[in-house]
Each structure stands twice: as C-alpha cells, then as structure tokens.
Write a protein that holds these residues in place. Structure first.
Motif, mmCIF file in Angstrom:
data_model
loop_
_atom_site.group_PDB
_atom_site.id
_atom_site.type_symbol
_atom_site.label_atom_id
_atom_site.label_comp_id
_atom_site.label_asym_id
_atom_site.label_seq_id
_atom_site.Cartn_x
_atom_site.Cartn_y
_atom_site.Cartn_z
ATOM 1 N N LEU A 84 0.802 -1.224 0.000
ATOM 2 C CA LEU A 84 0.000 0.000 0.000
ATOM 3 C C LEU A 84 0.834 1.273 0.000
ATOM 4 O O LEU A 84 0.646 2.148 -0.848
ATOM 5 C CB LEU A 84 -0.941 0.011 1.209
ATOM 6 C CG LEU A 84 -1.914 1.186 1.247
ATOM 7 C CD1 LEU A 84 -2.934 1.040 0.128
ATOM 8 C CD2 LEU A 84 -2.624 1.263 2.588
ATOM 9 N N LEU A 85 1.768 1.386 0.944
ATOM 10 C CA LEU A 85 2.492 2.640 1.095
ATOM 11 C C LEU A 85 3.519 2.877 -0.009
ATOM 12 O O LEU A 85 3.596 3.973 -0.568
ATOM 13 C CB LEU A 85 3.171 2.697 2.464
ATOM 14 C CG LEU A 85 2.239 2.732 3.675
ATOM 15 C CD1 LEU A 85 3.049 2.889 4.954
ATOM 16 C CD2 LEU A 85 1.235 3.867 3.562
ATOM 17 N N ASP A 86 4.342 1.868 -0.300
ATOM 18 C CA ASP A 86 5.405 2.071 -1.287
ATOM 19 C C ASP A 86 4.894 2.534 -2.648
ATOM 20 O O ASP A 86 5.479 3.454 -3.248
ATOM 21 C CB ASP A 86 6.241 0.793 -1.436
ATOM 22 C CG ASP A 86 7.273 0.647 -0.329
ATOM 23 O OD1 ASP A 86 7.486 1.630 0.413
ATOM 24 O OD2 ASP A 86 7.873 -0.427 -0.212
ATOM 25 N N PRO A 87 3.815 1.939 -3.196
ATOM 26 C CA PRO A 87 3.308 2.424 -4.484
ATOM 27 C C PRO A 87 2.867 3.889 -4.436
ATOM 28 O O PRO A 87 3.047 4.632 -5.403
ATOM 29 C CB PRO A 87 2.118 1.500 -4.772
ATOM 30 C CG PRO A 87 2.431 0.256 -4.024
ATOM 31 C CD PRO A 87 3.100 0.722 -2.759
ATOM 32 N N GLN A 88 2.295 4.310 -3.292
ATOM 33 C CA GLN A 88 1.868 5.700 -3.170
ATOM 34 C C GLN A 88 3.069 6.635 -3.037
ATOM 35 O O GLN A 88 3.103 7.709 -3.653
ATOM 36 C CB GLN A 88 0.950 5.859 -1.954
ATOM 37 C CG GLN A 88 -0.368 5.107 -2.092
ATOM 38 C CD GLN A 88 -1.242 5.238 -0.869
ATOM 39 O OE1 GLN A 88 -0.812 5.721 0.173
ATOM 40 N NE2 GLN A 88 -2.487 4.803 -0.978
ATOM 41 N N LEU A 89 4.062 6.214 -2.254
ATOM 42 C CA LEU A 89 5.244 7.054 -2.064
ATOM 43 C C LEU A 89 6.040 7.185 -3.357
ATOM 44 O O LEU A 89 6.670 8.221 -3.603
ATOM 45 C CB LEU A 89 6.128 6.471 -0.960
ATOM 46 C CG LEU A 89 5.494 6.421 0.435
ATOM 47 C CD1 LEU A 89 6.484 5.855 1.438
ATOM 48 C CD2 LEU A 89 5.009 7.795 0.879
ATOM 49 N N ALA A 90 6.001 6.151 -4.182
ATOM 50 C CA ALA A 90 6.717 6.204 -5.457
ATOM 51 C C ALA A 90 6.191 7.334 -6.344
ATOM 52 O O ALA A 90 6.945 7.905 -7.150
ATOM 53 C CB ALA A 90 6.594 4.867 -6.190
ATOM 54 N N LEU A 91 4.918 7.678 -6.199
ATOM 55 C CA LEU A 91 4.341 8.771 -6.986
ATOM 56 C C LEU A 91 4.971 10.104 -6.590
ATOM 57 O O LEU A 91 5.213 10.962 -7.445
ATOM 58 C CB LEU A 91 2.827 8.824 -6.790
ATOM 59 C CG LEU A 91 2.053 7.552 -7.152
ATOM 60 C CD1 LEU A 91 0.579 7.721 -6.825
ATOM 61 C CD2 LEU A 91 2.231 7.218 -8.627
ATOM 62 N N TYR A 92 5.239 10.278 -5.293
ATOM 63 C CA TYR A 92 5.908 11.497 -4.833
ATOM 64 C C TYR A 92 7.330 11.571 -5.381
ATOM 65 O O TYR A 92 7.795 12.630 -5.803
ATOM 66 C CB TYR A 92 5.958 11.538 -3.301
ATOM 67 C CG TYR A 92 4.661 11.910 -2.639
ATOM 68 C CD1 TYR A 92 4.368 13.227 -2.313
ATOM 69 C CD2 TYR A 92 3.713 10.932 -2.337
ATOM 70 C CE1 TYR A 92 3.184 13.567 -1.692
ATOM 71 C CE2 TYR A 92 2.520 11.262 -1.719
ATOM 72 C CZ TYR A 92 2.258 12.584 -1.403
ATOM 73 O OH TYR A 92 1.069 12.909 -0.794
ATOM 74 N N VAL A 93 8.022 10.443 -5.357
ATOM 75 C CA VAL A 93 9.396 10.408 -5.869
ATOM 76 C C VAL A 93 9.425 10.816 -7.327
ATOM 77 O O VAL A 93 10.259 11.628 -7.755
ATOM 78 C CB VAL A 93 10.003 9.003 -5.684
ATOM 79 C CG1 VAL A 93 11.344 8.904 -6.411
ATOM 80 C CG2 VAL A 93 10.191 8.692 -4.207
ATOM 81 N N THR A 94 8.494 10.279 -8.109
ATOM 82 C CA THR A 94 8.433 10.610 -9.539
ATOM 83 C C THR A 94 8.194 12.100 -9.750
ATOM 84 O O THR A 94 8.849 12.739 -10.586
ATOM 85 C CB THR A 94 7.303 9.805 -10.211
ATOM 86 O OG1 THR A 94 7.596 8.407 -10.103
ATOM 87 C CG2 THR A 94 7.180 10.169 -11.688
ATOM 88 N N ARG A 95 7.264 12.686 -8.981
ATOM 89 C CA ARG A 95 6.948 14.112 -9.151
ATOM 90 C C ARG A 95 8.116 14.988 -8.707
ATOM 91 O O ARG A 95 8.429 15.998 -9.365
ATOM 92 C CB ARG A 95 5.689 14.469 -8.341
ATOM 93 C CG ARG A 95 5.277 15.933 -8.473
ATOM 94 C CD ARG A 95 4.885 16.267 -9.901
ATOM 95 N NE ARG A 95 4.604 17.682 -10.085
ATOM 96 C CZ ARG A 95 5.513 18.598 -10.413
ATOM 97 N NH1 ARG A 95 6.799 18.239 -10.601
ATOM 98 N NH2 ARG A 95 5.159 19.861 -10.579
#
Length: 210
Positions: A141-152
C-alpha cells in the motif's frame, strides 16, 4: 420451455468476496485486529469458513486484501469526475506547490474518512507489533503511493524547481511525516490548511538557493 440459465459462478464469487471484505473491515473497526477472527468474518459475511480459507491463507491476508480493495474503490471514487487522460499519480502542472497541495489535501480527506480511518488505524497499530504484517502493509500500500511522490519530485528536479542534491525519498517524508504524526496522535485537527502549510514549509527548503 426455455432452457434454465446456469447460475453465474463468477458473479456469485464476486458477491461473496465483497461480503467478506466488508465483514472484515467492519469487524476490525468495531473490535480491533486481534479480536477479529476468521470465524467472525465468515459469520458476518454469511459464508462458510472454508470459503474464506479457499481464497486466503490467514486473517491478515483477508484484511490486507479487503483494505487494498477499499483503498482502490476510494481512489476510483475520487477520480470519478476527472475527464482527463493523464496517468494516475501526482499531477504535473508545472507548479510543484499547487500539485503537492492538491495531493496532500486528498490525503487529509482519506485519513479523515470514517470508512478508511478505522481499518487504517487497526492495521497501522498491528503492523508495529507484527513485523510481517507491517512489511506487507508498506510493500503493498504505502510504497506504491510514495513512489508517486518520488516521480513528481524528480520531475521538479529536472525542471530546476528542486535542488539537484535533494534525495526525493527523504524529501517526501517532509510532506507525509507531519500528516501521519498529527493523525496518529490526534493532537490537533487534520485540515487542508495544515496540509498547505506543510507544503509551503517543505518546498521552501527544497528550492534552489539563490
């Protein structure tokens, strides 16, 4: 006489799975993770215990699947009015502050949503003492969501809006950490205004120095 149509087993399975998901989430919200049992879930969902064990190996697996399904439905509902064709994730309008505020406000709404809050608290609390469950919660759950922040944030680095020496994975914790701290401790209200302030403070420290 017209032939009798055979029951749709896949539809019946979908209904049973949804009933099990809903029962699991309701129980964990009412009695907590530890007091939630496979027997209780089965009774609440109106299915046999073996039906649950046919699809999931444990209570933790049922609850994790139920929570991921709930989170997915919440995300779909949140994007129901979006007619754009952009990929899911944090928007990139070229305005980093505005984009992050939009996403953090949505996170505030999710954390304040009664349907999501109780199971999130239960799984978060149990994940602290159950390392395996905690790792699964982070991974799924958390890692996929945090990856979006990293990309942005990486896109912002490429655009010159964030310093090149900033580690995006650490930087995103400046955004998420304060929200989770206030939510977990319930010390003060979790509001859009607070989310906006977090973004202003964080981005001010991430911007290139002049």
């Amino acid at each position: 006489m017209a032939p009798t149509k055979a029951p749709d087993s896949s539809r019946r399975s979908d209904r049973s799975r949804r009933a099990i998901h809903d029962a699991a989430l309701a129980l964990v919200a009412e009695v907590g993770y530890r007091r939630t049992t496979i027997e209780g879930i089965a009774a609440r969902a109106g299915v046999g215990k073996q039906t649950i064990y046919r699809w999931w190996p444990s209570k933790a697996a049922v609850l994790m699947d139920a929570f991921l399904d709930l989170a997915g439905r919440a995300a779909e509902d949140a994007g129901a009015g979006d007619t754009g064709e952009s990929a899911p994730g944090i928007p990139d309008t070229g305005d980093l502050v505005a984009d992050l505020k939009l996403v953090l406000r949505a996170t505030v709404d999710e954390l304040n949503d009664p349907a999501l809050e109780a199971p999130t608290r239960a799984l978060t609390a149990e994940g602290i003492v159950d390392a395996k469950l905690g790792a699964e919660f982070v991974h799924k759950l958390l890692d996929p969501q945090l990856a979006l922040y990293v990309t942005r944030l990486r896109a912002a680095q490429e655009a010159g809006d964030v310093r090149a020496d900033v580690d995006p994975r650490i930087a995103l914790e400046l955004l998420i950490g304060p929200l989770m701290h206030r939510w977990l401790l319930r010390t003060l209200p979790l509001t859009h205004a607070y989310a906006d302030e977090i973004v202003e403070y964080a981005v001010g420290g991430l911007a290139p120095r002049t």
